[in-house]
Design a protein around this motif. Sequence first.
Motif, PDB file in Angstrom:
ATOM      1  N   LEU A   1       0.820  -1.142   0.029  1.00 23.25           N
ATOM      2  CA  LEU A   1       0.037   0.049   0.123  1.00 23.25           C
ATOM      3  C   LEU A   1       0.912   1.043   0.088  1.00 23.25           C
ATOM      4  O   LEU A   1       0.483   2.266  -0.440  1.00 23.25           O
ATOM      5  CB  LEU A   1      -0.946  -0.112   1.183  1.00 23.25           C
ATOM      6  N   ILE A   2       2.065   1.308   0.597  1.00 20.45           N
ATOM      7  CA  ILE A   2       2.823   2.430   0.830  1.00 20.45           C
ATOM      8  C   ILE A   2       3.584   2.547  -0.817  1.00 20.45           C
ATOM      9  O   ILE A   2       3.549   3.577  -1.188  1.00 20.45           O
ATOM     10  CB  ILE A   2       3.938   2.101   1.820  1.00 20.45           C
ATOM     11  N   SER A   3       3.922   1.481  -1.433  1.00 19.52           N
ATOM     12  CA  SER A   3       4.474   1.491  -2.617  1.00 19.52           C
ATOM     13  C   SER A   3       3.652   1.892  -3.775  1.00 19.52           C
ATOM     14  O   SER A   3       3.809   2.438  -4.455  1.00 19.52           O
ATOM     15  CB  SER A   3       4.933   0.182  -3.324  1.00 19.52           C
ATOM     16  N   GLU A   4       2.373   1.614  -3.394  1.00 19.14           N
ATOM     17  CA  GLU A   4       1.472   2.242  -4.414  1.00 19.14           C
ATOM     18  C   GLU A   4       0.834   3.739  -4.162  1.00 19.14           C
ATOM     19  O   GLU A   4       0.104   4.190  -4.756  1.00 19.14           O
ATOM     20  CB  GLU A   4      -0.050   1.366  -4.120  1.00 19.14           C
ATOM     21  N   GLY A   5       1.409   4.160  -3.053  1.00 18.07           N
ATOM     22  CA  GLY A   5       0.984   5.634  -2.685  1.00 18.07           C
ATOM     23  C   GLY A   5      -0.250   5.650  -2.237  1.00 18.07           C
ATOM     24  O   GLY A   5      -0.791   6.752  -2.061  1.00 18.07           O
ATOM     25  N   ARG A   6      -0.710   4.570  -1.254  1.00 16.21           N
ATOM     26  CA  ARG A   6      -2.123   4.705  -0.814  1.00 16.21           C
ATOM     27  C   ARG A   6      -1.887   4.863   0.689  1.00 16.21           C
ATOM     28  O   ARG A   6      -2.981   5.041   1.283  1.00 16.21           O
ATOM     29  CB  ARG A   6      -2.857   3.431  -1.121  1.00 16.21           C
ATOM     30  N   VAL A   7      -0.759   4.755   1.116  1.00 20.73           N
ATOM     31  CA  VAL A   7      -0.645   4.570   2.671  1.00 20.73           C
ATOM     32  C   VAL A   7       0.492   5.416   3.252  1.00 20.73           C
ATOM     33  O   VAL A   7       1.677   4.953   2.637  1.00 20.73           O
ATOM     34  CB  VAL A   7      -0.741   3.226   3.366  1.00 20.73           C
ATOM     35  N   LYS A   8       0.828   6.055   4.300  1.00 20.84           N
ATOM     36  CA  LYS A   8       1.760   6.471   4.667  1.00 20.84           C
ATOM     37  C   LYS A   8       1.826   6.198   6.177  1.00 20.84           C
ATOM     38  O   LYS A   8       0.753   6.363   7.111  1.00 20.84           O
ATOM     39  CB  LYS A   8       2.002   8.032   4.677  1.00 20.84           C
ATOM     40  N   VAL A   9       2.915   5.636   6.711  1.00 18.61           N
ATOM     41  CA  VAL A   9       3.261   5.423   8.390  1.00 18.61           C
ATOM     42  C   VAL A   9       3.940   6.641   8.771  1.00 18.61           C
ATOM     43  O   VAL A   9       5.200   6.832   8.485  1.00 18.61           O
ATOM     44  CB  VAL A   9       3.941   3.971   8.559  1.00 18.61           C
ATOM     45  N   LEU A  10       3.602   7.124  10.114  1.00 21.04           N
ATOM     46  CA  LEU A  10       4.378   8.015  10.531  1.00 21.04           C
ATOM     47  C   LEU A  10       4.350   7.931  12.058  1.00 21.04           C
ATOM     48  O   LEU A  10       3.612   7.101  12.600  1.00 21.04           O
ATOM     49  CB  LEU A  10       4.082   9.362  10.289  1.00 21.04           C
ATOM     50  N   GLY A  11       5.138   8.558  12.934  1.00 22.57           N
ATOM     51  CA  GLY A  11       5.322   8.288  14.338  1.00 22.57           C
ATOM     52  C   GLY A  11       4.778   9.902  14.893  1.00 22.57           C
ATOM     53  O   GLY A  11       4.846  11.037  14.021  1.00 22.57           O
ATOM     54  N   GLY A  12       4.561   9.815  16.098  1.00 22.08           N
ATOM     55  CA  GLY A  12       4.321  11.015  16.789  1.00 22.08           C
ATOM     56  C   GLY A  12       4.305  10.866  18.199  1.00 22.08           C
ATOM     57  O   GLY A  12       4.357   9.695  18.841  1.00 22.08           O
ATOM     58  N   LYS A  13       4.434  12.171  19.039  1.00 27.57           N
ATOM     59  CA  LYS A  13       4.638  11.803  20.583  1.00 27.57           C
ATOM     60  C   LYS A  13       3.931  12.975  21.009  1.00 27.57           C
ATOM     61  O   LYS A  13       3.918  14.128  20.733  1.00 27.57           O
ATOM     62  CB  LYS A  13       6.291  12.022  20.815  1.00 27.57           C
ATOM     63  N   TYR A  14       2.925  12.404  22.082  1.00 25.84           N
ATOM     64  CA  TYR A  14       2.029  13.314  22.797  1.00 25.84           C
ATOM     65  C   TYR A  14       2.744  13.782  24.072  1.00 25.84           C
ATOM     66  O   TYR A  14       3.143  12.879  24.770  1.00 25.84           O
ATOM     67  CB  TYR A  14       0.948  12.406  23.004  1.00 25.84           C
ATOM     68  N   ASN A  15       2.644  15.033  24.249  1.00 21.87           N
ATOM     69  CA  ASN A  15       3.272  15.582  25.722  1.00 21.87           C
ATOM     70  C   ASN A  15       2.012  15.777  26.492  1.00 21.87           C
ATOM     71  O   ASN A  15       1.128  16.519  26.224  1.00 21.87           O
ATOM     72  CB  ASN A  15       3.911  16.983  25.264  1.00 21.87           C
ATOM     73  N   MET A  16       2.083  14.785  27.444  1.00 22.34           N
ATOM     74  CA  MET A  16       0.595  15.060  28.405  1.00 22.34           C
ATOM     75  C   MET A  16       0.581  16.365  29.139  1.00 22.34           C
ATOM     76  O   MET A  16      -0.651  16.877  29.307  1.00 22.34           O
ATOM     77  CB  MET A  16       0.858  14.109  29.336  1.00 22.34           C
ATOM     78  N   GLU A  17       1.716  17.242  29.376  1.00 19.10           N
ATOM     79  CA  GLU A  17       1.146  18.380  30.071  1.00 19.10           C
ATOM     80  C   GLU A  17       0.854  19.414  28.965  1.00 19.10           C
ATOM     81  O   GLU A  17       0.024  20.201  29.198  1.00 19.10           O
ATOM     82  CB  GLU A  17       2.635  18.920  30.711  1.00 19.10           C
ATOM     83  N   SER A  18       1.429  19.539  28.077  1.00 20.02           N
ATOM     84  CA  SER A  18       0.940  20.601  27.102  1.00 20.02           C
ATOM     85  C   SER A  18      -0.193  20.242  26.163  1.00 20.02           C
ATOM     86  O   SER A  18      -0.837  21.309  25.531  1.00 20.02           O
ATOM     87  CB  SER A  18       2.016  20.937  25.903  1.00 20.02           C
ATOM     88  N   GLY A  19      -0.353  18.728  25.892  1.00 21.64           N
ATOM     89  CA  GLY A  19      -1.387  18.278  24.838  1.00 21.64           C
ATOM     90  C   GLY A  19      -0.999  18.286  23.456  1.00 21.64           C
ATOM     91  O   GLY A  19      -1.807  17.829  22.466  1.00 21.64           O
ATOM     92  N   VAL A  20       0.315  18.911  23.154  1.00 19.99           N
ATOM     93  CA  VAL A  20       0.883  18.817  21.845  1.00 19.99           C
ATOM     94  C   VAL A  20       1.344  17.736  21.387  1.00 19.99           C
ATOM     95  O   VAL A  20       2.015  16.953  22.224  1.00 19.99           O
ATOM     96  CB  VAL A  20       1.969  19.963  21.680  1.00 19.99           C
ATOM     97  N   VAL A  21       1.279  17.351  19.955  1.00 22.15           N
ATOM     98  CA  VAL A  21       1.633  16.073  19.536  1.00 22.15           C
ATOM     99  C   VAL A  21       2.783  16.379  18.511  1.00 22.15           C
ATOM    100  O   VAL A  21       2.598  17.386  17.466  1.00 22.15           O
ATOM    101  CB  VAL A  21       0.751  15.221  18.635  1.00 22.15           C
TER     102      VAL A  21
END
Length: 190
Positions: free
Chosen positions: A166-186
Motif C-alpha cells: 500500500l505504501i509502494s502504491e502511494g495509498r498509505v503513509k506510516v508515521l510517528g508522533g509523540k504526545y506531551n501530556m502536560e501541553s497536549g501537543v503532538v
Amino acid sequence: MCEKKDTIEAAIKKLQKGNQDFVKTEKNNGDVSQTVRIKNVEAGQKPYAVVVTCSDSRVPPEHIFSAGIGELFVIRTAGNVVGDFELGSIEYAAGHLGTSVVLVLGHNHCGAVAAAMQGHGHGYIASILEEIHPAIEGEENVSKCENLNIDNSIKRILQSETINNLISEGRVKVLGGKYNMESGVVEFFG
C-alpha cells in the motif's frame, strides 16, 4: 496516485489541526451526534487515520485529535507495542477501509517504557516489555527511549507485506508522533 497523495496529506493535516484545536480549546469538538452514529452504521466506517497508541488513560486519541465517531481507527496497547493482532487490525483498516495514514502515537511519561528500562514486569506484562527492551537497550535517556519505542512499532508495521504494498502504491503513509501530556501537543515525525 496524486489524488491518494493529496488524501494522505489531507489526513495528516486533519490530525495536526485537530491537535491544535485540542490544545487551544481543551475540549473535543468532534461530532458524536446521533446523526453521525446512524450514518456510520448505515454507510459503514471510513476512518481517515489509524492511531496506534498506548492504553494509558491519559492518552485519549479521539480527544487529542478533536475527532468524532468514525474518524479514527484506534488500536491501544500498553507501550503502543505492535504484535500480530495489532498488525492485522492495521492491515484491515488500510486495506479494507481505505484508511490512508497510520500514526504510531507514543507519549512522555510512558510507564511501559520506564518498566522496560528498569527490567520490571511479570506475567503477561513481561511480553510487552520484551517487545520494548531490545529497541531501547543501552539507552538511558527516558525521552530517547520513548522515541526509540515509537520507531520500533513503526518497524513492526513495516514488516507487513500488505502495508508495504500500500505504501509502494502511494495509498498509505506510516508515521510517528509523540504526545506531551502536560501541553497536549503532538510532535509528528517520520
